[in-house]
Design a protein around this motif. Sequence first.
Motif, short mmCIF file in Angstrom:
data_model
loop_
_atom_site.label_atom_id
_atom_site.label_comp_id
_atom_site.label_asym_id
_atom_site.label_seq_id
_atom_site.Cartn_x
_atom_site.Cartn_y
_atom_site.Cartn_z
N ASP A 8 4.22 -3.72 -0.14
CA ASP A 8 3.57 -2.42 0.04
C ASP A 8 2.63 -2.11 -1.11
O ASP A 8 2.86 -2.54 -2.25
N ASP A 9 1.60 -1.33 -0.84
CA ASP A 9 0.77 -0.75 -1.88
C ASP A 9 1.60 0.40 -2.46
O ASP A 9 1.72 1.46 -1.85
N GLU A 10 2.20 0.17 -3.62
CA GLU A 10 3.12 1.15 -4.20
C GLU A 10 2.47 2.50 -4.46
O GLU A 10 3.11 3.54 -4.31
N ALA A 11 1.21 2.51 -4.85
CA ALA A 11 0.53 3.78 -5.13
C ALA A 11 0.44 4.64 -3.87
O ALA A 11 0.61 5.86 -3.95
N VAL A 61 -8.38 -2.36 1.82
CA VAL A 61 -7.52 -1.17 1.93
C VAL A 61 -6.08 -1.63 1.82
O VAL A 61 -5.71 -2.68 2.31
N GLY A 62 -5.24 -0.83 1.19
CA GLY A 62 -3.84 -1.18 1.01
C GLY A 62 -3.08 -1.28 2.32
O GLY A 62 -3.60 -0.98 3.40
N TYR A 63 -1.82 -1.71 2.19
CA TYR A 63 -0.94 -1.86 3.34
C TYR A 63 0.43 -1.29 2.98
O TYR A 63 0.92 -1.48 1.86
N VAL A 64 1.05 -0.61 3.93
CA VAL A 64 2.43 -0.12 3.77
C VAL A 64 3.16 -0.40 5.07
O VAL A 64 2.75 0.07 6.14
N ALA A 65 4.24 -1.18 4.97
CA ALA A 65 5.07 -1.44 6.14
C ALA A 65 5.74 -0.14 6.58
O ALA A 65 6.02 0.74 5.76
N ALA A 66 5.98 0.00 7.87
CA ALA A 66 6.57 1.23 8.41
C ALA A 66 7.95 1.48 7.81
O ALA A 66 8.76 0.58 7.68
N LYS A 67 8.18 2.73 7.44
CA LYS A 67 9.46 3.18 6.90
C LYS A 67 10.17 4.01 7.96
O LYS A 67 9.54 4.56 8.86
N LYS A 105 9.34 11.60 -0.30
CA LYS A 105 8.70 10.33 -0.62
C LYS A 105 9.47 9.19 0.03
O LYS A 105 10.68 9.22 0.12
N ALA A 106 8.74 8.17 0.45
CA ALA A 106 9.36 6.95 0.97
C ALA A 106 9.63 6.02 -0.21
O ALA A 106 9.17 6.28 -1.33
N THR A 107 10.33 4.95 0.02
CA THR A 107 10.60 3.95 -1.01
C THR A 107 9.75 2.72 -0.71
O THR A 107 9.83 2.18 0.40
N PRO A 108 8.93 2.27 -1.68
CA PRO A 108 8.10 1.08 -1.43
C PRO A 108 8.95 -0.15 -1.17
O PRO A 108 10.01 -0.33 -1.77
N ALA A 109 8.48 -1.00 -0.27
CA ALA A 109 9.12 -2.29 0.02
C ALA A 109 8.23 -3.40 -0.57
O ALA A 109 7.06 -3.16 -0.86
N PRO A 110 8.78 -4.59 -0.74
CA PRO A 110 7.95 -5.70 -1.22
C PRO A 110 6.71 -5.87 -0.32
O PRO A 110 6.82 -5.84 0.90
#
Length: 150
Positions: free
Chosen positions: A45-48, A86-92, A38-43
């Motif tokens: 990010d769509d945490e789900a 649609v959600g957003y997640v910054a690249a990890k 699992k990645a760690t959510p950043a501020p």
Amino acid sequence: MSVIVIKGHVAFVVDPASRSQPDCIRSIDVSANRGEPKATPAPGDDEALVQNGSVYWWEFTDSSSCDNPFPIIYGVPLKGKRSAAVGYVAAKRLKAGVIYHVNAVSRGSGYGSAWFKITRNGRIENYRSDPTPSMVDKDGYVINGSAAKQ
């Protein structure tokens, strides 16, 4: 789709065997195959998506133009207005030895996907299909790892 290294960066390109040969994308998502690690959510990010979907990068635009031509460099923000639906997640940071699944959608109905792994020496291994098939019970239902060990 194929995954390569360009100047030390993970990049996504059109597979030479692709029938459609798209020239750009409007969305991309990269996740750890089979949900781990699992990645760690950043501020922001769509945490789900991060916690439940093992998403490492998730970006969708409302663009119908060709603003994001191939090659697509991992983590470089897509051009165009981000989709509010649609959600957003910054690249990890991607990890060596992990198998990732990438999906990309181009204008119209074009899309592509691939599985890849970054080796310990920084090379990319590409897979045309999921290299870690699901475990199934005697009835053909997918079971998770803990159920399989019982």
